[in-house]
Design a protein around this motif. Structure first.
Motif, mmCIF file in Angstrom:
data_model
loop_
_atom_site.group_PDB
_atom_site.id
_atom_site.type_symbol
_atom_site.label_atom_id
_atom_site.label_comp_id
_atom_site.label_asym_id
_atom_site.label_seq_id
_atom_site.Cartn_x
_atom_site.Cartn_y
_atom_site.Cartn_z
ATOM 1 N N ASP A 170 0.830 -1.205 0.000
ATOM 2 C CA ASP A 170 0.000 0.000 0.000
ATOM 3 C C ASP A 170 0.866 1.256 0.000
ATOM 4 O OD1 ASP A 170 -2.461 -1.512 0.327
ATOM 5 O OD2 ASP A 170 -1.795 -1.869 2.378
ATOM 6 N N VAL A 171 1.944 1.214 0.762
ATOM 7 C CA VAL A 171 2.848 2.353 0.902
ATOM 8 C C VAL A 171 4.267 1.892 0.611
ATOM 9 C CG1 VAL A 171 3.791 4.087 2.488
ATOM 10 C CG2 VAL A 171 1.367 3.450 2.630
ATOM 11 N N VAL A 172 4.916 2.555 -0.341
ATOM 12 C CA VAL A 172 6.314 2.245 -0.670
ATOM 13 C C VAL A 172 7.150 3.484 -0.389
ATOM 14 C CG1 VAL A 172 7.946 1.568 -2.465
ATOM 15 C CG2 VAL A 172 5.648 0.576 -2.437
ATOM 16 N N ILE A 173 8.101 3.343 0.539
ATOM 17 C CA ILE A 173 8.948 4.459 0.947
ATOM 18 C C ILE A 173 10.344 4.257 0.353
ATOM 19 C CG2 ILE A 173 9.916 5.720 2.914
ATOM 20 C CD1 ILE A 173 7.623 4.626 4.616
ATOM 21 N N ARG A 174 10.819 5.252 -0.374
ATOM 22 C CA ARG A 174 12.153 5.186 -0.985
ATOM 23 C C ARG A 174 13.048 6.278 -0.413
ATOM 24 N NH1 ARG A 174 11.773 1.518 -5.166
ATOM 25 N NH2 ARG A 174 9.662 1.251 -6.002
ATOM 26 N N LEU A 175 14.338 6.183 -0.746
ATOM 27 C CA LEU A 175 15.332 7.033 -0.100
ATOM 28 C C LEU A 175 16.163 7.824 -1.097
ATOM 29 C CD1 LEU A 175 16.672 4.272 2.321
ATOM 30 C CD2 LEU A 175 14.793 5.857 2.738
ATOM 31 N N ASN A 176 16.370 9.078 -0.765
ATOM 32 C CA ASN A 176 17.327 9.934 -1.466
ATOM 33 C C ASN A 176 17.110 9.944 -2.974
ATOM 34 O OD1 ASN A 176 18.488 10.553 1.081
ATOM 35 N ND2 ASN A 176 19.608 8.621 1.028
ATOM 36 N N ASN A 177 18.191 9.813 -3.748
ATOM 37 C CA ASN A 177 18.083 9.914 -5.205
ATOM 38 C C ASN A 177 18.100 8.552 -5.895
ATOM 39 O OD1 ASN A 177 20.723 9.288 -4.630
ATOM 40 N ND2 ASN A 177 21.621 10.656 -6.153
ATOM 41 N N ALA A 178 17.776 7.498 -5.151
ATOM 42 C CA ALA A 178 17.781 6.145 -5.732
ATOM 43 C C ALA A 178 16.832 6.089 -6.930
ATOM 44 C CB ALA A 178 17.376 5.122 -4.687
ATOM 45 N N PRO A 179 17.325 5.692 -8.090
ATOM 46 C CA PRO A 179 16.485 5.681 -9.293
ATOM 47 C C PRO A 179 15.518 4.505 -9.338
ATOM 48 C CG PRO A 179 18.660 4.839 -9.818
ATOM 49 C CD PRO A 179 18.719 5.299 -8.384
ATOM 50 N N VAL A 180 14.431 4.719 -10.036
ATOM 51 C CA VAL A 180 13.445 3.680 -10.326
ATOM 52 C C VAL A 180 13.485 3.352 -11.812
ATOM 53 C CG1 VAL A 180 10.972 3.191 -10.442
ATOM 54 C CG2 VAL A 180 11.938 4.255 -8.390
ATOM 55 N N HIS A 181 13.570 4.406 -12.626
ATOM 56 C CA HIS A 181 13.580 4.260 -14.079
ATOM 57 C C HIS A 181 14.764 3.399 -14.527
ATOM 58 C CE1 HIS A 181 12.616 5.379 -18.186
ATOM 59 N NE2 HIS A 181 13.891 5.660 -18.397
ATOM 60 N N GLY A 182 14.443 2.287 -15.203
ATOM 61 C CA GLY A 182 15.480 1.373 -15.667
ATOM 62 C C GLY A 182 15.776 0.245 -14.707
ATOM 63 N N GLU A 184 13.070 -1.099 -12.713
ATOM 64 C CA GLU A 184 11.745 -1.512 -12.250
ATOM 65 C C GLU A 184 11.664 -2.994 -11.917
ATOM 66 O OE1 GLU A 184 11.141 2.062 -14.981
ATOM 67 O OE2 GLU A 184 12.370 0.237 -14.963
ATOM 68 N N ARG A 185 12.343 -3.828 -12.669
ATOM 69 C CA ARG A 185 12.269 -5.284 -12.443
ATOM 70 C C ARG A 185 12.768 -5.659 -11.045
ATOM 71 N NH1 ARG A 185 15.688 -9.696 -13.193
ATOM 72 N NH2 ARG A 185 14.629 -11.658 -13.719
ATOM 73 N N ASP A 186 13.755 -4.921 -10.557
ATOM 74 C CA ASP A 186 14.349 -5.248 -9.260
ATOM 75 C C ASP A 186 13.786 -4.422 -8.106
ATOM 76 O OD1 ASP A 186 16.033 -7.170 -10.374
ATOM 77 O OD2 ASP A 186 17.623 -5.714 -10.771
ATOM 78 N N VAL A 187 13.392 -3.171 -8.358
ATOM 79 C CA VAL A 187 12.981 -2.299 -7.256
ATOM 80 C C VAL A 187 11.536 -1.822 -7.358
ATOM 81 C CG1 VAL A 187 15.365 -1.518 -6.991
ATOM 82 C CG2 VAL A 187 13.775 -0.138 -8.336
ATOM 83 N N GLY A 188 10.840 -2.173 -8.436
ATOM 84 C CA GLY A 188 9.461 -1.739 -8.596
ATOM 85 C C GLY A 188 9.373 -0.343 -9.168
ATOM 86 N N SER A 189 8.162 0.145 -9.310
ATOM 87 C CA SER A 189 7.932 1.472 -9.901
ATOM 88 C C SER A 189 7.064 2.364 -9.025
ATOM 89 C CB SER A 189 7.259 1.320 -11.275
ATOM 90 O OG SER A 189 6.024 0.615 -11.141
ATOM 91 N N LYS A 190 6.521 1.811 -7.963
ATOM 92 C CA LYS A 190 5.616 2.567 -7.092
ATOM 93 C C LYS A 190 6.411 3.312 -6.022
ATOM 94 C CE LYS A 190 1.542 1.821 -4.142
ATOM 95 N NZ LYS A 190 0.577 0.790 -3.677
ATOM 96 N N ARG A 207 10.930 12.482 -12.728
ATOM 97 C CA ARG A 207 11.398 11.321 -13.477
ATOM 98 C C ARG A 207 11.375 10.047 -12.634
ATOM 99 N NH1 ARG A 207 14.763 9.514 -17.671
ATOM 100 N NH2 ARG A 207 16.248 7.905 -17.075
ATOM 101 N N GLU A 208 11.766 10.164 -11.383
ATOM 102 C CA GLU A 208 11.937 8.977 -10.549
ATOM 103 C C GLU A 208 10.805 8.743 -9.551
ATOM 104 O OE1 GLU A 208 14.049 6.925 -11.376
ATOM 105 O OE2 GLU A 208 15.422 8.103 -12.610
ATOM 106 N N ASN A 209 9.741 9.528 -9.646
ATOM 107 C CA ASN A 209 8.624 9.384 -8.718
ATOM 108 C C ASN A 209 7.305 9.341 -9.475
ATOM 109 O OD1 ASN A 209 10.142 9.748 -6.083
ATOM 110 N ND2 ASN A 209 10.692 11.651 -7.117
ATOM 111 N N ASN A 210 6.253 8.947 -8.767
ATOM 112 C CA ASN A 210 4.907 8.996 -9.329
ATOM 113 C C ASN A 210 4.354 10.415 -9.181
ATOM 114 O OD1 ASN A 210 4.698 5.926 -7.599
ATOM 115 N ND2 ASN A 210 4.895 6.102 -9.817
#
Length: 361
Positions: A170-182, A184-190, A207-210
């Motif tokens: 339901d809630v995905v918390i990410r840190l700093n400038n960690a990229p999502v784009h490229g 997604e298979r390993d870290v998801g996109s949400k 670019r890296e957030n919803n």
């Protein structure tokens, strides 16, 4: 003549077969003799192998908790109960984010300066709070069960194929400038929330957030508030006072910006890392954004899973520490973070069942 040759050939074949049979028996005898002499060594090696297999399996079973499905039973109250065992005077009454209309430092003046309080920075903070918000989105507030994943930036996420699992929370918390784009298979996109400070802000948050991601500033110093004020009000940029130049252009919607309550930094330092709060000026160690994110999750989630936490062994100088860049543990030497100390805190939470690990630790 032919009969004589045939009689002569038969005994030669027989003798050869006997010689071969004798040779085989001799070799077999020698092998048995060798095995008898070294059987304890063989048994020892076999025992070690079996122990290693058992350890590997038990490790995976202990630290890998994939999401089952969207109908997974919600353990309401469990995080609060277990957090109270670890954090003295645990409470969920504190607001997650600082808000203009409720000056918590007026009700109870903050005894600490940043990053553990707001003492001495109230004036500039008020100007920042005037152009930001503080509430949780209704989509999160209305949840009967908040299942949260705190995604670290660790190398172990690389080739983990955890993306689909992470996206189910339901809630995905990410840190700093960690990229999502490229990745997604390993870290998801949400991304529901992203905790950061100016030096770790991604130059392009869109670019890296919803579109609905909350961008949560974790203030470490007064200059962090000043950076935010100049960015959001498009004032002359501040270039000094940072250990690394933060973005001079940061295109974020002020409605999505939040200021983390320093209370959570204080709790992380005092309760999880047991730092002497009365001697803060002598203590250079500060909690990482990752550990603060876990503390935050403990205060408003009903289920807390983590992924991508943990650093390589200190002896492994060449192992990269992040899934997205080639920097090693050596880069942490000059930081004010004690990663070994934090690892012990996370392991304690894992042992209590307060959090569970989606990768390994």
């Amino acid at each position: 003549m032919e009969e004589t040759e045939e009689k002569h050939l038969v005994p030669e074949v027989t003798d050869s077969s006997r010689d071969e049979s004798k040779s085989y028996r001799t070799i077999l005898h020698l092998l048995i003799k060798m095995i008898n002499k070294s059987r304890w060594k063989i048994l020892g090696v076999l025992a070690i192998f079996l122990v290693m297999v058992w350890y590997t399996i038990s490790r995976e079973e202990s630290f890998y908790f994939p999401m089952q499905d969207d109908k997974m039973t919600c353990p309401l109250g469990e995080v609060e109960r277990k957090a109270a065992q670890l954090i003295a005077n645990y409470t969920r009454e504190r607001p997650l984010f600082l808000q203009l209309k409720d000056y918590f430092w007026v009700k109870t003046p903050s005894p600490y300066e940043l990053p553990y309080g707001t003492k001495g920075t109230e004036d500039i903070l008020l100007r920042v709070l005037a152009v930001t918000s503080y509430s949780l989105p209704e989509s999160i507030q209305s949840l009967k069960c908040r299942r949260c994943a705190v995604v670290g930036n660790g190398h172990r996420l690389r080739n983990s194929s955890m993306g689909e699992t992470i996206n189910k929370y339901d809630v995905v918390i990410r840190l700093n400038n960690a990229p999502v784009h490229g990745y997604e298979r390993d870290v998801g996109s949400k991304t529901t929330m992203r905790l950061f400070y100016p030096e770790s802000a991604h130059f392009n948050p869109q670019r890296e957030n919803n579109p609905s991601t909350l961008l949560v500033l974790v203030p470490f110093k007064a200059m962090d508030f000043q950076w935010m004020e100049t960015i959001l009000n498009d004032k002359k940029r501040v270039r000094k006072g940072f250990w690394k130049q933060p973005p001079l252009i940061w295109d974020a919607n002020p409605d999505h910006v939040r200021i983390l309550n320093p209370y959570f930094m204080e709790i992380t330092a005092a309760k999880l890392l047991n730092l002497p709060m009365k001697q803060l000026r002598r203590i250079k160690q500060k909690p990482t954004t990752g550990l603060v994110a876990i503390t935050l999750a403990l205060h408003f989630c009903d289920l807390v899973h983590i992924a991508g936490f943990g650093y390589p062994d200190s002896a492994n100088k060449k192992q990269t520490i992040h899934y997205y860049e080639q920097i090693t543990l050596k880069s942490m030497a000059a930081s004010e973070h004690n990663v070994s100390h934090e690892a012990l805190a996370i392991k304690k939470m894992l042992e209590l069942g307060l959090v569970k690990n989606l990768t390994y630790f």
